[in-house]
Design a protein around this motif. Structure first.
Motif, PDB file in Angstrom:
ATOM      1  N   VAL A   1     -52.838 -14.141   1.674  1.00  0.00           N
ATOM      2  CA  VAL A   1     -53.690 -15.326   1.756  1.00  0.00           C
ATOM      3  C   VAL A   1     -53.496 -16.007   3.100  1.00  0.00           C
ATOM      4  N   ILE A   2     -52.251 -16.116   3.541  1.00  0.00           N
ATOM      5  CA  ILE A   2     -51.973 -16.745   4.834  1.00  0.00           C
ATOM      6  C   ILE A   2     -52.609 -15.954   5.967  1.00  0.00           C
ATOM      7  N   GLU A   3     -52.554 -14.631   5.894  1.00  0.00           N
ATOM      8  CA  GLU A   3     -53.197 -13.810   6.922  1.00  0.00           C
ATOM      9  C   GLU A   3     -54.672 -14.148   7.034  1.00  0.00           C
ATOM     10  N   ARG A   4     -55.350 -14.200   5.922  1.00  0.00           N
ATOM     11  CA  ARG A   4     -56.776 -14.532   5.922  1.00  0.00           C
ATOM     12  C   ARG A   4     -57.011 -15.943   6.454  1.00  0.00           C
ATOM     13  N   LEU A   5     -56.125 -16.843   6.072  1.00  0.00           N
ATOM     14  CA  LEU A   5     -56.256 -18.231   6.506  1.00  0.00           C
ATOM     15  C   LEU A   5     -56.057 -18.355   8.013  1.00  0.00           C
ATOM     16  N   VAL A   6     -55.082 -17.622   8.554  1.00  0.00           N
ATOM     17  CA  VAL A   6     -54.855 -17.634   9.999  1.00  0.00           C
ATOM     18  C   VAL A   6     -56.075 -17.079  10.726  1.00  0.00           C
ATOM     19  N   GLU A   7     -56.667 -16.018  10.193  1.00  0.00           N
ATOM     20  CA  GLU A   7     -57.882 -15.468  10.790  1.00  0.00           C
ATOM     21  C   GLU A   7     -58.960 -16.542  10.884  1.00  0.00           C
ATOM     22  N   ARG A   8     -59.087 -17.332   9.812  1.00  0.00           N
ATOM     23  CA  ARG A   8     -60.082 -18.424   9.818  1.00  0.00           C
ATOM     24  C   ARG A   8     -59.689 -19.519  10.804  1.00  0.00           C
ATOM     25  N   MET A   9     -58.424 -19.862  10.860  1.00  0.00           N
ATOM     26  CA  MET A   9     -57.969 -20.917  11.760  1.00  0.00           C
ATOM     27  C   MET A   9     -58.194 -20.554  13.219  1.00  0.00           C
ATOM     28  N   LEU A  10     -58.121 -19.280  13.523  1.00  0.00           N
ATOM     29  CA  LEU A  10     -58.275 -18.846  14.914  1.00  0.00           C
ATOM     30  C   LEU A  10     -59.696 -19.051  15.436  1.00  0.00           C
ATOM     31  N   ARG A  11     -60.606 -19.396  14.563  1.00  0.00           N
ATOM     32  CA  ARG A  11     -61.945 -19.775  15.014  1.00  0.00           C
ATOM     33  C   ARG A  11     -61.961 -21.205  15.547  1.00  0.00           C
ATOM     34  N   ASP A  12     -60.961 -22.004  15.179  1.00  0.00           N
ATOM     35  CA  ASP A  12     -60.898 -23.405  15.593  1.00  0.00           C
ATOM     36  C   ASP A  12     -59.719 -23.716  16.513  1.00  0.00           C
ATOM     37  N   TYR A  13     -58.684 -22.873  16.466  1.00  0.00           N
ATOM     38  CA  TYR A  13     -57.466 -23.139  17.233  1.00  0.00           C
ATOM     39  C   TYR A  13     -57.059 -21.912  18.051  1.00  0.00           C
ATOM     40  N   ARG A  14     -56.372 -22.176  19.168  1.00  0.00           N
ATOM     41  CA  ARG A  14     -55.774 -21.082  19.916  1.00  0.00           C
ATOM     42  C   ARG A  14     -54.554 -20.556  19.164  1.00  0.00           C
ATOM     43  N   PRO A  15     -54.167 -19.297  19.398  1.00  0.00           N
ATOM     44  CA  PRO A  15     -52.982 -18.766  18.711  1.00  0.00           C
ATOM     45  C   PRO A  15     -51.734 -19.602  18.920  1.00  0.00           C
ATOM     46  N   ASP A  16     -51.556 -20.154  20.142  1.00  0.00           N
ATOM     47  CA  ASP A  16     -50.351 -20.933  20.407  1.00  0.00           C
ATOM     48  C   ASP A  16     -50.391 -22.332  19.794  1.00  0.00           C
TER      49      ASP A  16
ATOM     50  N   LYS B   1     -51.075 -27.443  16.363  1.00  0.00           N
ATOM     51  CA  LYS B   1     -52.051 -28.181  15.560  1.00  0.00           C
ATOM     52  C   LYS B   1     -51.818 -27.946  14.073  1.00  0.00           C
ATOM     53  N   VAL B   2     -51.344 -26.741  13.746  1.00  0.00           N
ATOM     54  CA  VAL B   2     -51.110 -26.361  12.351  1.00  0.00           C
ATOM     55  C   VAL B   2     -49.779 -25.632  12.253  1.00  0.00           C
ATOM     56  N   LEU B   3     -49.010 -25.942  11.209  1.00  0.00           N
ATOM     57  CA  LEU B   3     -47.771 -25.222  10.923  1.00  0.00           C
ATOM     58  C   LEU B   3     -47.798 -24.785   9.464  1.00  0.00           C
ATOM     59  N   ILE B   4     -47.623 -23.495   9.239  1.00  0.00           N
ATOM     60  CA  ILE B   4     -47.587 -22.936   7.888  1.00  0.00           C
ATOM     61  C   ILE B   4     -46.159 -22.536   7.565  1.00  0.00           C
TER      62      ILE B   4
ATOM     63  N   GLU C   1     -43.580 -10.405  10.410  1.00  0.00           N
ATOM     64  CA  GLU C   1     -44.169  -9.409  11.299  1.00  0.00           C
ATOM     65  C   GLU C   1     -45.679  -9.319  11.092  1.00  0.00           C
ATOM     66  N   ARG C   2     -46.106  -9.449   9.854  1.00  0.00           N
ATOM     67  CA  ARG C   2     -47.547  -9.395   9.566  1.00  0.00           C
ATOM     68  C   ARG C   2     -48.285 -10.566  10.210  1.00  0.00           C
ATOM     69  N   ILE C   3     -47.695 -11.758  10.147  1.00  0.00           N
ATOM     70  CA  ILE C   3     -48.346 -12.932  10.731  1.00  0.00           C
ATOM     71  C   ILE C   3     -48.240 -12.921  12.256  1.00  0.00           C
ATOM     72  N   ALA C   4     -47.140 -12.381  12.781  1.00  0.00           N
ATOM     73  CA  ALA C   4     -46.926 -12.348  14.226  1.00  0.00           C
ATOM     74  C   ALA C   4     -48.006 -11.530  14.937  1.00  0.00           C
ATOM     75  N   ARG C   5     -48.622 -10.602  14.226  1.00  0.00           N
ATOM     76  CA  ARG C   5     -49.661  -9.756  14.827  1.00  0.00           C
ATOM     77  C   ARG C   5     -50.844 -10.574  15.350  1.00  0.00           C
ATOM     78  N   TYR C   6     -50.986 -11.794  14.837  1.00  0.00           N
ATOM     79  CA  TYR C   6     -52.113 -12.637  15.253  1.00  0.00           C
ATOM     80  C   TYR C   6     -51.801 -13.441  16.510  1.00  0.00           C
ATOM     81  N   GLY C   7     -50.594 -13.308  17.025  1.00  0.00           N
ATOM     82  CA  GLY C   7     -50.232 -13.981  18.256  1.00  0.00           C
ATOM     83  C   GLY C   7     -49.813 -15.425  18.095  1.00  0.00           C
ATOM     84  N   VAL C   8     -49.622 -15.880  16.862  1.00  0.00           N
ATOM     85  CA  VAL C   8     -49.246 -17.272  16.625  1.00  0.00           C
ATOM     86  C   VAL C   8     -47.744 -17.450  16.849  1.00  0.00           C
ATOM     87  N   ARG C   9     -47.317 -18.696  17.056  1.00  0.00           N
ATOM     88  CA  ARG C   9     -45.896 -18.982  17.165  1.00  0.00           C
ATOM     89  C   ARG C   9     -45.248 -18.723  15.810  1.00  0.00           C
TER      90      ARG C   9
END
Length: 227
Positions: free
Chosen positions: A48-63, A121-124, A79-87
């Protein structure tokens, strides 16, 4: 001896609650929206978080997106979430069945401290897979999200009433396979609503993406209102 153990346990919970309020003030001062995801092993929190991060990346930069992964061992989910380039940072508890405020404080330091928090902007926060202990130890998040899945059975909420009541958002995941596992999703919704009439209930399939847009909207609204 029994009374002493209970007294210490109560103090630990109360102290964590006090520290959680301190963390909330830190989040608010940094201007970061914080969401904590909780649920049993295999409920699909990370998916669910993976999908949510994908959606967030439309509004926020990975960093601008941060992730703290809590688990007893391994870095697999992070490791799965890190693939999206987020902190990101992993917290391994080594056996403790939940995250506590000191874990999150250590994770924030690993991310770069208060200064780094202000750049987010967002912390999960993904807590350890457990439907009992984590709910007694809040982490100051603006919204606590309970993820349950249909494969866990129709009685999941009534068997865990305290966890259901303590949640700000309830996600019922894997609704796309409800028929295959012979689960009545409407019953799950009724049970959750009877125990927690205030929390939004979102039907989700992390596999297909169903409900992710609604979940994103609900979380942003909660964070905007202060949780």
């Amino acid at each position: 001896m029994v009374e002493v153990v209970r007294f210490i346990g109560k103090n630990i919970v109360e102290e964590n609650a006090r520290l959680a309020e301190k963390l909330r003030r830190l989040y608010n001062e940094a201007g970061v929206k914080v969401f904590e995801f909780l649920g049993g092993p295999g409920s699909g929190k990370t998916s669910v978080i993976e999908r949510l991060v994908e959606r967030m990346l439309r509004d926020y930069r990975p960093d601008e997106i941060g992730y703290i992964g809590g688990d007893i061992a391994t870095t697999l989910d992070t490791e799965r979430i890190a693939r999206y380039g987020v902190r990101h940072v992993q917290i391994n508890t080594g056996g403790t069945c939940h995250l506590e405020v000191p874990h999150v404080e250590a994770a924030i330091r690993a991310l770069g401290g208060a200064e780094a928090l202000r750049r987010l902007k967002v912390l999960i926060i993904e807590n350890v897979g457990n439907l009992i202990c984590p709910f007694n130890f809040p982490l100051g998040a603006h919204a606590r999200v309970l993820v349950a899945d249909v494969a866990e059975g129709e009685d999941k909420f009534v068997k865990h009433p305290l966890s259901t009541r303590a949640s700000d958002v309830i996600v019922i995941n894997k609704v796309d396979i409800a028929g295959a596992v012979d689960v009545d999703v409407e019953k799950l919704v009724r049970d959750a609503r009877s125990l927690n009439p205030r929390a939004p209930i979102v039907l989700v399939s992390a596999r297909t993406g169903q409900g992710i847009e609604e979940l994103y909207r609900v979380l942003m609204e909660l964070a905007g209102s202060g949780g």
